[in-house]
Design a protein around this motif. Sequence first.
Motif, PDB file in Angstrom:
ATOM      1  N   HIS A 171       0.710  -6.764  -1.187  1.00  0.00           N
ATOM      2  CA  HIS A 171      -0.742  -6.638  -1.325  1.00  0.00           C
ATOM      3  C   HIS A 171      -1.045  -7.402  -2.616  1.00  0.00           C
ATOM      4  N   HIS A 173       6.068  -8.300   3.031  1.00  0.00           N
ATOM      5  CA  HIS A 173       5.102  -7.199   2.868  1.00  0.00           C
ATOM      6  C   HIS A 173       4.640  -7.093   1.428  1.00  0.00           C
ATOM      7  N   HIS A 223       1.998  -0.493   8.151  1.00  0.00           N
ATOM      8  CA  HIS A 223       2.939   0.418   7.496  1.00  0.00           C
ATOM      9  C   HIS A 223       3.469   1.384   8.553  1.00  0.00           C
ATOM     10  N   ASP A 240       6.255  -5.166  -1.453  1.00  0.00           N
ATOM     11  CA  ASP A 240       5.131  -4.237  -1.548  1.00  0.00           C
ATOM     12  C   ASP A 240       4.332  -4.643  -2.794  1.00  0.00           C
ATOM     13  N   HIS A 282       8.364  -0.908   5.798  1.00  0.00           N
ATOM     14  CA  HIS A 282       9.088   0.312   5.376  1.00  0.00           C
ATOM     15  C   HIS A 282      10.107   0.783   6.407  1.00  0.00           C
TER      16      HIS A 282
HETATM   17 ZN   LIG Z   1       2.367  -1.548   1.455  1.00  0.00          ZN
END
Ligand SMILES: [Zn+2]
Length: 447
Positions: free
Chosen positions: A78, A76, A221, A310, A258
Amino acid sequence: MRDRVPAVVSAPARPRSVVFRGGLLVTQDPARRVLRGDLRVEGGKISAVGDVGRGGADEEVDASGFAIVPGFVNVHTHVAMAPLRAIADDRELAGFLETLFAVDARRTESDVEAGARAGIAELLLSGTTSFLDLYYFEDAVARAVESLGIRGFLGWAVLDPELTTQKGVPVENARGFIRRWKGHELVSPLVAPQGVYVCGKETWLRARELAEAEGTLVHYHLSETRREVHEHQSKTGQRPVVWLEEIGFLGPRSVAAHAVWLTGEEIGLLARRQVGIAHCASSNLKLASGGVAPVVELRSAGATVGLGTDSVASNNSLSMLREMHVAGLVQKNQRWDATALSAQELLDFATVDGARLLGRAADLGSLEVGKQADLSLFRLDHPTMFPARPEAVVSHLAYAASDEAIDSVYVAGAPVVRQRTLVRADWNAIRRGGEAAADALWSSRPK
Ligand SMILES: [Zn+2]
């Protein structure tokens, strides 16, 4: 003097065959063997592990001073947010999001590409060879993946059409993206509903239909904060996981990031529906999510768990070594149990389990015959790998090793990092492009 320096012979992008001689192989095979031996790669895939004989190869690598470790799988992130590192540190989630949304709305496809190149450089230099991304303008991320030579599992973010800054309908944008990149060797396109706070029932179901029609993963998410759970509950009468089950969304080939705030019932549902979990320990700690994701319970219920960094806006690193370390410590401390999550389990999260989450257990995540040769060479003479004992190497990787111990990284048998230097691009050029993007984004942040 210049002509006396051996010319950098640009090796073929992917030599037909490579032999790594005499490395310490951290195989991550079913027996989790760590052994001293050779590794042969042919056509990008591992063709022998252990003793491969003296037969020649297009490229021979003396690996005697290195541990050879499967490339990490970050489930996960970005990546294109690289220029936003430190832009909203030490803020409550609401203030953090306010800054991020304001800056995000101003992004252009070209600054997303510049940012993605910087993020991918950081991933490669810290031993990650596959990552699962959630963003928009994913064509720009895909171009960065292709040029730097990493594997990108790229989720086009979808949300309700009335809430988006995307042009057009997000699910249709995702469909177009998937069709443009499907079948690419390094890019695996997919659809990514952002979360229950911006996606209504229709968006979730259309994303699920799209994933099934195109045979892709779906990434989202889920239950990151108490506030998200409570707001959803007051809106719908149900907690997010129960609601997603009820509307018919939950199912296999999906990865939820998460999953911090879950009840026992929700843990059981996620496991039964074969939802994969991307555990983002550092990001949750830094944004003070308060709870700790129940990854031990999720695993006992049968769910597969991997690790996600993340973005660097909330971590602030893309290092999977750091992520293993933090994930292990937080579970041990939270549970008053030093046996919770062993070093071996943490390395499993970062390799084989991550590959399983991506639906690629058959060809990624370990050093086994028939799998893709995605791997890193860790210097055994690095201080953070000392003492370089075979029985300690897994522990070093989980708890001690620095990114600086990584010398070389290969994807599909082709070198992408050598001697801590990117092979297919120049970091200074990437940095300059990323800094120009950062200047524009930082100047647009709300004061
Ligand atoms: Zn995220």
